[in-house]
Design a protein around this motif. Sequence first.
Motif, PDB file in Angstrom:
ATOM      1  N   MET A  25       0.822  -1.206   0.000  1.00  0.00           N
ATOM      2  CA  MET A  25       0.000   0.000   0.000  1.00  0.00           C
ATOM      3  C   MET A  25       0.859   1.261   0.000  1.00  0.00           C
ATOM      4  SD  MET A  25      -2.932   1.500  -0.085  1.00  0.00           S
ATOM      5  CE  MET A  25      -4.158   0.244   0.237  1.00  0.00           C
ATOM      6  N   ALA A  26       1.942   1.235   0.748  1.00  0.00           N
ATOM      7  CA  ALA A  26       2.823   2.401   0.812  1.00  0.00           C
ATOM      8  C   ALA A  26       3.428   2.688  -0.556  1.00  0.00           C
ATOM      9  CB  ALA A  26       3.917   2.174   1.844  1.00  0.00           C
ATOM     10  N   GLU A  27       3.817   1.624  -1.270  1.00  0.00           N
ATOM     11  CA  GLU A  27       4.387   1.805  -2.605  1.00  0.00           C
ATOM     12  C   GLU A  27       3.348   2.384  -3.558  1.00  0.00           C
ATOM     13  OE1 GLU A  27       6.917  -0.803  -5.902  1.00  0.00           O
ATOM     14  OE2 GLU A  27       5.488  -1.804  -4.572  1.00  0.00           O
ATOM     15  N   PHE A  28       2.124   1.908  -3.434  1.00  0.00           N
ATOM     16  CA  PHE A  28       1.040   2.408  -4.286  1.00  0.00           C
ATOM     17  C   PHE A  28       0.811   3.893  -4.041  1.00  0.00           C
ATOM     18  CE2 PHE A  28      -3.498   3.480  -4.534  1.00  0.00           C
ATOM     19  CZ  PHE A  28      -3.735   3.255  -5.879  1.00  0.00           C
ATOM     20  N   LEU A  29       0.688   4.306  -2.779  1.00  0.00           N
ATOM     21  CA  LEU A  29       0.443   5.705  -2.453  1.00  0.00           C
ATOM     22  C   LEU A  29       1.603   6.593  -2.892  1.00  0.00           C
ATOM     23  CD1 LEU A  29      -1.167   5.335   1.095  1.00  0.00           C
ATOM     24  CD2 LEU A  29      -2.324   5.813  -1.073  1.00  0.00           C
ATOM     25  N   GLU A  30       2.814   6.088  -2.750  1.00  0.00           N
ATOM     26  CA  GLU A  30       3.978   6.860  -3.168  1.00  0.00           C
ATOM     27  C   GLU A  30       3.976   7.061  -4.684  1.00  0.00           C
ATOM     28  OE1 GLU A  30       8.886   6.617  -3.011  1.00  0.00           O
ATOM     29  OE2 GLU A  30       7.651   5.109  -1.983  1.00  0.00           O
ATOM     30  N   THR A  31       3.601   6.002  -5.413  1.00  0.00           N
ATOM     31  CA  THR A  31       3.583   6.088  -6.874  1.00  0.00           C
ATOM     32  C   THR A  31       2.474   7.012  -7.353  1.00  0.00           C
ATOM     33  OG1 THR A  31       4.407   3.809  -6.993  1.00  0.00           O
ATOM     34  CG2 THR A  31       3.469   4.733  -9.000  1.00  0.00           C
ATOM     35  N   VAL A  32       1.328   6.946  -6.699  1.00  0.00           N
ATOM     36  CA  VAL A  32       0.203   7.807  -7.070  1.00  0.00           C
ATOM     37  C   VAL A  32       0.565   9.278  -6.926  1.00  0.00           C
ATOM     38  CG1 VAL A  32      -2.091   8.550  -6.309  1.00  0.00           C
ATOM     39  CG2 VAL A  32      -1.627   6.123  -6.653  1.00  0.00           C
ATOM     40  N   GLY A  33       1.376   9.595  -5.945  1.00  0.00           N
ATOM     41  CA  GLY A  33       1.760  10.975  -5.708  1.00  0.00           C
ATOM     42  C   GLY A  33       3.041  11.396  -6.391  1.00  0.00           C
ATOM     43  N   ARG A  34       3.621  10.526  -7.227  1.00  0.00           N
ATOM     44  CA  ARG A  34       4.878  10.831  -7.902  1.00  0.00           C
ATOM     45  C   ARG A  34       4.621  11.168  -9.370  1.00  0.00           C
ATOM     46  NH1 ARG A  34       7.509   5.863  -8.168  1.00  0.00           N
ATOM     47  NH2 ARG A  34       7.972   5.999  -5.945  1.00  0.00           N
ATOM     48  N   PHE A  35       5.465  12.040  -9.942  1.00  0.00           N
ATOM     49  CA  PHE A  35       5.385  12.377 -11.358  1.00  0.00           C
ATOM     50  C   PHE A  35       5.691  11.139 -12.205  1.00  0.00           C
ATOM     51  CE2 PHE A  35       7.358  13.664 -15.343  1.00  0.00           C
ATOM     52  CZ  PHE A  35       6.459  14.608 -15.816  1.00  0.00           C
ATOM     53  N   PRO A  36       4.947  10.867 -13.283  1.00  0.00           N
ATOM     54  CA  PRO A  36       3.874  11.690 -13.851  1.00  0.00           C
ATOM     55  C   PRO A  36       2.476  11.311 -13.395  1.00  0.00           C
ATOM     56  CG  PRO A  36       4.452   9.973 -15.407  1.00  0.00           C
ATOM     57  CD  PRO A  36       5.355   9.782 -14.196  1.00  0.00           C
ATOM     58  N   THR A  37       2.365  10.236 -12.586  1.00  0.00           N
ATOM     59  CA  THR A  37       1.049   9.740 -12.200  1.00  0.00           C
ATOM     60  C   THR A  37       0.255  10.764 -11.412  1.00  0.00           C
ATOM     61  OG1 THR A  37       2.058   7.535 -12.080  1.00  0.00           O
ATOM     62  CG2 THR A  37      -0.134   7.767 -11.147  1.00  0.00           C
TER      63      THR A  37
END
Length: 201
Positions: A1-13
Motif C-alpha cells: 500500500m505504501a508503494e502504491f500511495l507513493e507512486t500515485v503521488g509521484r510524477f507523472p502519475t
Amino acid sequence: MAEFLETVGRFPTVLFTSALLVVAGFWLLVLLGAAEPDGFNTDVDSDALDLGGVPVSVSASLVVALAWFASLTGSLLLARSGMSAAVVHLLGMVLLIASLFVAWRVTRLLVRPLAQLFPDEPAPSRQDFVGLACTIRTGRVDGTFGQAEVIARDGSTAIVQVRQSSNDVLALGSTGLLYAYDDLGEFFWVAPFDAALDPRA
C-alpha cells in the motif's frame, strides 16, 4: 500500500491522479443531479480527436482513467527497475506522453460500441406535432374536453388531448390543425382545418 500511495503521488502519475479526482467529483455531481453528463458537448469538439459519438464527459473520463492506470503501471515498473533517479525522471516524461497516447487509442476503441447508447437524434417531443393536421376522435371538442389522432412526420400515430377556444364545430371524424401546445395542461390547441390544404394529403 505504501508503494502504491507513493507512486500515485509521484510524477507523472500525480498529474493523472489530480485529473481523476476531478472526474470522480464530476460524476458524483451527476449522480446527485447537480450536473448533466452531456453538459460540455457544446463547448468541446471531441470529433477533432476522433472520440465523437458519446458525450465529451464520457470520452474525457475514459482517457483520464486509462491514462492514470497506464501511468501508474509504468511508474511502478520504473521504480522497481533500479535505474538512477535522473533516468527514471527522463523516462517519466516519456511515460507521460505514452500514457496519454495509449489512453487515447484505447478510448477510441471503446467509444465506438458505446456510441450506440447515445443516439445523435433528439428524443421525440410533443412540440413535433404542432403544425400537423389531426382527426378528431371524440364527439365534441371544447375548452375542457377532446381527443384527436395525429400522424407524426415519421409515420407513427398518436392520440392526443385537444382543446379549442372558439365555438367552431369539431365533431367525430372532422379534421383539425394543432397550432399550439399547452405545457401546463398537457394538451394541444386545435382549430378546424380543410384536409385539402394539408400538404401531405
